[in-house]
Design a protein around this motif. Structure first.
Motif, PDB file in Angstrom:
ATOM      1  N   LEU A  68       1.152  -0.714  -0.225  1.00  0.00           N
ATOM      2  CA  LEU A  68      -0.095   0.148  -0.031  1.00  0.00           C
ATOM      3  C   LEU A  68       0.844   1.077   0.113  1.00  0.00           C
ATOM      4  O   LEU A  68       1.821   1.233   1.061  1.00  0.00           O
ATOM      5  N   SER A  69       0.623   2.267  -0.766  1.00  0.00           N
ATOM      6  CA  SER A  69       0.910   3.720  -1.152  1.00  0.00           C
ATOM      7  C   SER A  69       0.296   4.021  -1.143  1.00  0.00           C
ATOM      8  O   SER A  69      -0.110   4.331  -2.444  1.00  0.00           O
ATOM      9  N   LEU A  70       0.710   5.261  -0.998  1.00  0.00           N
ATOM     10  CA  LEU A  70      -0.152   6.775  -1.614  1.00  0.00           C
ATOM     11  C   LEU A  70       0.849   7.737  -2.390  1.00  0.00           C
ATOM     12  O   LEU A  70       1.545   8.244  -1.076  1.00  0.00           O
ATOM     13  N   VAL A  71       0.806   8.269  -3.112  1.00  0.00           N
ATOM     14  CA  VAL A  71       1.946   9.102  -3.711  1.00  0.00           C
ATOM     15  C   VAL A  71       0.632  10.457  -3.489  1.00  0.00           C
ATOM     16  O   VAL A  71      -0.542  11.013  -3.954  1.00  0.00           O
ATOM     17  N   GLU A  72       1.342  11.375  -3.346  1.00  0.00           N
ATOM     18  CA  GLU A  72       0.915  13.119  -2.932  1.00  0.00           C
ATOM     19  C   GLU A  72       1.090  13.636  -4.162  1.00  0.00           C
ATOM     20  O   GLU A  72       1.658  14.115  -4.885  1.00  0.00           O
ATOM     21  N   LEU A  73      -0.067  13.681  -4.431  1.00  0.00           N
ATOM     22  CA  LEU A  73      -0.583  14.589  -5.682  1.00  0.00           C
ATOM     23  C   LEU A  73       0.519  16.185  -6.075  1.00  0.00           C
ATOM     24  O   LEU A  73       1.096  16.243  -7.157  1.00  0.00           O
ATOM     25  N   SER A  74      -0.079  16.730  -4.956  1.00  0.00           N
ATOM     26  CA  SER A  74       0.581  18.012  -4.840  1.00  0.00           C
ATOM     27  C   SER A  74       2.006  18.385  -5.328  1.00  0.00           C
ATOM     28  O   SER A  74       2.439  19.503  -5.389  1.00  0.00           O
ATOM     29  N   THR A  75       2.861  17.462  -4.353  1.00  0.00           N
ATOM     30  CA  THR A  75       4.562  16.851  -4.379  1.00  0.00           C
ATOM     31  C   THR A  75       4.935  16.628  -5.965  1.00  0.00           C
ATOM     32  O   THR A  75       6.192  16.693  -5.916  1.00  0.00           O
ATOM     33  N   LEU A  76       4.101  16.173  -6.711  1.00  0.00           N
ATOM     34  CA  LEU A  76       4.455  15.716  -8.146  1.00  0.00           C
ATOM     35  C   LEU A  76       5.009  16.819  -8.945  1.00  0.00           C
ATOM     36  O   LEU A  76       4.380  18.012  -8.698  1.00  0.00           O
ATOM     37  N   SER A  77       5.903  16.481  -9.785  1.00  0.00           N
ATOM     38  CA  SER A  77       6.820  18.387 -11.014  1.00  0.00           C
ATOM     39  C   SER A  77       5.273  17.978 -11.562  1.00  0.00           C
ATOM     40  O   SER A  77       4.731  16.934 -12.114  1.00  0.00           O
ATOM     41  N   ILE A  98      -2.746   9.821  -4.704  1.00  0.00           N
ATOM     42  CA  ILE A  98      -3.373   8.414  -5.422  1.00  0.00           C
ATOM     43  C   ILE A  98      -2.438   7.132  -4.960  1.00  0.00           C
ATOM     44  O   ILE A  98      -1.230   6.620  -4.524  1.00  0.00           O
ATOM     45  N   GLN A  99      -3.655   6.114  -4.750  1.00  0.00           N
ATOM     46  CA  GLN A  99      -3.414   4.779  -4.441  1.00  0.00           C
ATOM     47  C   GLN A  99      -2.679   4.061  -5.445  1.00  0.00           C
ATOM     48  O   GLN A  99      -3.483   3.609  -6.041  1.00  0.00           O
ATOM     49  N   VAL A 100      -1.819   3.595  -4.501  1.00  0.00           N
ATOM     50  CA  VAL A 100      -0.817   2.510  -5.677  1.00  0.00           C
ATOM     51  C   VAL A 100      -1.207   0.766  -4.761  1.00  0.00           C
ATOM     52  O   VAL A 100      -0.570   1.007  -3.427  1.00  0.00           O
TER      53      VAL A 100
END
Length: 115
Positions: A68-77, A98-100
């Protein structure tokens, strides 16, 4: 493996549209994993999370290998966000994470005093 195994409810983004996220280790954004991801998910509103869903058996297997991983969208380039937007019909500005992957087990949190 059905999509229901990856997302409980809410919106999904197809695995092939989420290709700019992989490999997760090389993303420049903020990524929460394991227990940190669980805690963020519990605190977040379900409408703030978009889940990467499988498009085939192979992509299902690939996603099942991720914890389970959550990517914070606002921190992406900006480039990565633009690539994600191009591959989906969703307005990603509406989402925070975004959940992966998914939880492997739903074990209870036991304290040491129980043992």
């Amino acid at each position: 493996m059905s999509t229901e195994n990856f997302c409980e409810d809410g919106e999904t983004i197809q695995h092939d549209a989420a290709a700019p996220l992989f490999p997760l280790n090389q993303l420049e954004g903020t990524i929460y994993r394991y227990r940190d991801a669980e805690l963020k998910r519990e605190r977040a509103n379900a409408s703030q999370i978009v889940t990467v869903g499988p498009t085939s058996f192979a992509s299902s297997y690939f996603l099942a290998q991720h914890t389970l991983s959550l990517v914070e969208l606002s921190t992406l380039s900006t480039t990565q966000r633009d690539e994600l937007r191009a591959g989906t019909e969703l307005d990603l500005a509406e989402f925070e994470y975004i959940q992966v992957g998914r939880n492997r087990t739903r074990s209870q949190n036991h304290s040491l005093s129980e043992y």
